[in-house]
Design an enzyme around this catalytic site. Structure first.
Site, short mmCIF file in Angstrom:
data_model
loop_
_atom_site.label_atom_id
_atom_site.label_comp_id
_atom_site.label_asym_id
_atom_site.label_seq_id
_atom_site.Cartn_x
_atom_site.Cartn_y
_atom_site.Cartn_z
N LEU A 472 0.78 -1.23 0.00
CA LEU A 472 0.00 0.00 0.00
C LEU A 472 0.82 1.29 0.00
CD1 LEU A 472 -2.90 -0.88 2.50
CD2 LEU A 472 -2.99 -0.80 0.01
N ALA A 655 -2.39 5.84 -1.42
CA ALA A 655 -2.89 6.17 -2.75
C ALA A 655 -2.32 5.21 -3.79
CB ALA A 655 -2.53 7.61 -3.11
N HIS A 656 -1.52 4.24 -3.34
CA HIS A 656 -0.89 3.27 -4.24
C HIS A 656 -1.19 1.86 -3.74
CE1 HIS A 656 2.45 6.57 -4.72
NE2 HIS A 656 1.33 6.89 -5.36
N GLN A 657 -1.86 1.07 -4.56
CA GLN A 657 -2.14 -0.32 -4.19
C GLN A 657 -1.45 -1.22 -5.21
OE1 GLN A 657 -5.35 1.70 -4.89
NE2 GLN A 657 -4.60 2.74 -3.07
#
Length: 725
Positions: A472, A655-657
């Protein structure tokens, strides 16, 4: 298309309690409180070129305004109805019921009175007790309510009346946006949706069906369509033309973000922001374009057997991608937030550099640059709708598109993908069954929805890895306030994230699992929510939120070494589970320390973190008192490390998966092979950030696009030219 949500309706007593909660976080202040807030705000505005009588009148009106008068309770209820899963909405409903009874309040707040019957000091005491409770469940109640209420109060609706006082201009009117776009020579492409031809259950045939229109799906669609294949792109979110976007933060969250921007991990409450519209994450992300770090490429090549990441093949893919989306490293201008960050890094002796941007205009004050996270109405950012999706639509055999189309499963027989089954909203506004037969299925739904789709599709999943390995890039934030008289920061103006520091990238253990330091774009709603985390409800919050334009922020983005999981709930929808490991906590603490020192070096007057136990921003001695200021900074750093990250006592964001359909060289240790093809079902490819073997350690857009480009080449080799050409 969003899943059907059971009708959610609060009872009269629940509504009364919700209104009381809203009016405790954001109350109408009494005369003495109003006088104090007005005096403080006027002293700050005295040196500015403003009519102080107007400022005073606006401040008094703001102090008198309660959340109920702003329509916040109704906005919260509408959000529960539209975006929150039924079980979570029901759980909040039970909480409101408990707080509406004396017995329930005795258990929750320690007082035998309903919450609404308490006076304001009594209600504030209950909330303070929840925030500081030794029980994580009570802290969760406080953080959930605070975030939702404050976000709805300032991101739009009735809160827009307060924007001017906060120094927040809000989005420009549509006619001015259109004129700016026209003057810059940017012409919108209107995508035609297949939905307009659907009036009944339908079956169709294509060479390839691409599920998802974000970075991975857009590249796949463009590459395959331009190679002459018949391609259909399915998107569960809605396609919005530029004229349908307002640029208002709250409306953008509702329309463009997954589940209205309210996704969070089930077990730890980490907030997860992801795109949920046509164009996917590229429709709402910032324009920071960082290539995959060399040490990550080497790690993927050596430890995961993916040799091509260390070769020119991947480098060439990144070059092609950067050329198409117009990534530039020259002439980049910085807003005040990034200027302070750069100045602080240089004075602290830390590494810092410009971050390349995929923007059509990187000059100072570029119109629309600060609003790209609310839908790029100016088309200043080279997102998928401006680049690869447009390429797919303009191909010799144009790709076709459908929005509001929820794919329930990938169909397969005897180890071969045969197509998909979906539900689509037709031209009559009704749902219809859509069956697609295709020679190739490309899953590009992102790291939340791609594993969910594969799990619903009943793949063998013999190694049990679908949905595992969730990374994440957990983020914490350092916030600071510039001195009165210094230029306002107004972090929502100008392009966000135009500088990056790799000072902590190696990490405290020297294993390249450290963190990056960057600057975010924070608009009124999320900004006010952050202020609420640094202040007490009521007067203190109202006083501090008036300083919003003076706040500067630095994010600490951790390259997480450990991982979580995506699971299906009883309705077949994805739920996220993720715990910040001790290793990654150490990396985050390292980053927080350096971010605090950067902020202090830039000359701020106060600085703090989102750790509840630390409370308000810590005021620092002036820059002239060198030793005292250094001691104060050291003391704050020590407190940050001492407090750490208790569950539901610190705000963490992603904001990043990445990583939930892991790519690898072995069927025993991964979900897809080096070509992106599923080990168990041929013709089924995954083309998005879910295939990352680990977290990328940098903003993942370019890495995703580069991988999608490589995967598309393999699909083209596998697909023979369409017999219909």
């Amino acid at each position: 298309m969003a899943p059907a949500v059971a009708a959610f309706q609060l009872s009269a007593s629940q509504k009364e309690t919700l209104a009381a909660l809203c009016d405790t976080f954001i109350p109408s202040l009494n005369d003495a409180e109003t006088t104090e807030v007005v005096r403080s705000h006027l002293s700050m505005a005295a040196g500015e070129n403003k009519d102080l009588s107007t400022v005073e009148a606006e401040t008094v009106a703001f102090c008198r305004l309660s959340a109920s008068q702003m329509g916040v309770p109704e906005a919260v209820e509408a959000t529960l109805r539209s975006h929150v899963p039924p079980d979570a909405a029901a759980e909040l409903g039970l909480l409101l019921s408990a707080m509406s009874s004396r017995v329930g309040m005795l258990a929750i707040g320690g007082v035998p009175q309903t919450f609404a019957s308490l006076d304001r000091p009594g209600r504030e005491a209950v909330l303070d007790g929840l925030a500081k409770s030794m029980f994580a469940a009570k802290r969760k109640i406080f953080m959930t309510l605070r975030s939702l209420i404050v976000l709805k109060a300032f991101s739009g609706g009735g809160g827009m009346a307060n924007w001017s006082l906060l120094g927040y201009a809000g989005p420009e009117p549509p006619e001015r946006v259109a004129a700016t776009r026209q003057a810059a020579g940017r012409t919108e492409h209107i995508f035609q949706m297949l939905n307009s031809s659907i009036t009944a259950d339908t079956s169709l045939d294509f060479d390839a069906v691409v599920i998802g229109s974000g970075c991975g799906g857009a590249v796949a669609a463009a590459e395959l369509a331009c190679a002459g294949h018949r391609v259909l792109v399915l998107e569960k979110g809605k396609y919005f033309s530029l004229s349908e976007m307002s640029g208002v933060e709250g409306e953008a969250l509702d329309q463009l973000y997954e589940r209205g921007g309210l996704v969070s991990t089930e077990d730890t409450g980490l907030a997860v922001l992801a795109g949920g519209t046509f164009g996917g994450g590229s429709a709402i992300n910032w324009a920071c374009c960082l290539r995959t770090p060399d040490y990550v490429r080497q790690e993927w090549a050596t430890e995961h057997g993916l040799k091509r990441f260390a070769t020119d093949e991947f480098g060439d893919a990144l070059d092609a991608i950067c050329k198409r989306i117009n990534v530039t490293s020259t002439g980049i201008s910085h807003n005040r937030n990034n200027e302070l960050f750069i100045d602080g890094c240089q004075k602290a002796g830390y590494e810092v550099e410009d971050a390349p941007q995929n923007m059509a205009d990187v000059s100072p004050g570029a119109p629309g640059a600060g609003f790209i996270c609310a839908g790029d109405r100016y088309e200043i950012k080279q997102s998928m709708t401006v680049t690869f999706l447009r390429d797919a639509a303009a191909a010799r055999v144009p790709a076709q598109f459908a929005d509001r189309c929820k794919v329930s499963e990938v169909t397969h027989s005897k180890g071969v993908a045969t197509g998909v089954r979906a539900t689509i909203i037709g031209s009559d506004g009704q749902p219809h069954q859509l069956t697609i037969r295709a020679r190739v299925v490309v899953v590009a739904c992102g790291s939340i929805n791609s594993p969910a789709l594969l799990l619903r599709s009943r793949l063998p999943n013999k190694n049990g890895l679908i949905g595992k390995n969730l990374r994440l890039h957990p983020v914490s934030i350092v916030t600071a306030k510039v001195p009165a008289g210094a230029p306002d920061v107004v972090s929502w103006e100008g392009a966000p994230m135009t500088a990056v520091s790799n000072e902590c990238a190696r990490g405290p253990f020297g294993d390249n699992y450290g963190c990056k330091l960057e600057c975010p774009s924070i608009h009124a709603g999320l900004g006010a929510t952050g202020v609420a985390g640094l202040s007490k409800p009521g007067k203190h919050f109202k006083q501090e939120v008036l300083n919003l334009r003076r706040l500067t922020s630095i994010i600490v983005l951790v390259r997480d070494k450990d991982s979580g999981e995506v699971r299906l709930d009883k309705n077949g929808e994805p739920r996220l589970y993720y715990n910040l490991s001790e290793h990654d906590q150490a990396s985050m603490l390292d980053g927080l320390e350096k971010a605090i020192r950067i902020a202090a070096a830039s000359g701020v007057e106060a600085v703090g973190t989102t750790q509840t136990a630390l409370g308000a921003l810590r005021t620092l001695p002036p820059m002239s008192m060198v030793e005292a200021r250094a001691a104060a900074v050291d003391g704050l750093v020590a407190d940050v490390r001492r407090v750490g990250f208790p569950l539901y006592s610190v705000t963490l964001i992603s904001a990043h998966q990445m990583g939930t359909c892991k790519m690898g060289s072995s069927a025993q240790t991964s979900v897809v092979n080096a070509d992106g093809q599923n080990w168990e079902v041929s013709g089924l490819f995954v083309s998005d950030a879910s295939v990352f073997p680990t977290s990328s350690g940098s903003n993942p857009m370019l890495t995703t696009l580069g991988i999608a480009h490589m995967v598309a080449q393999q699909i083209k080799r596998q697909l023979q030219p369409s017999s219909r050409l």
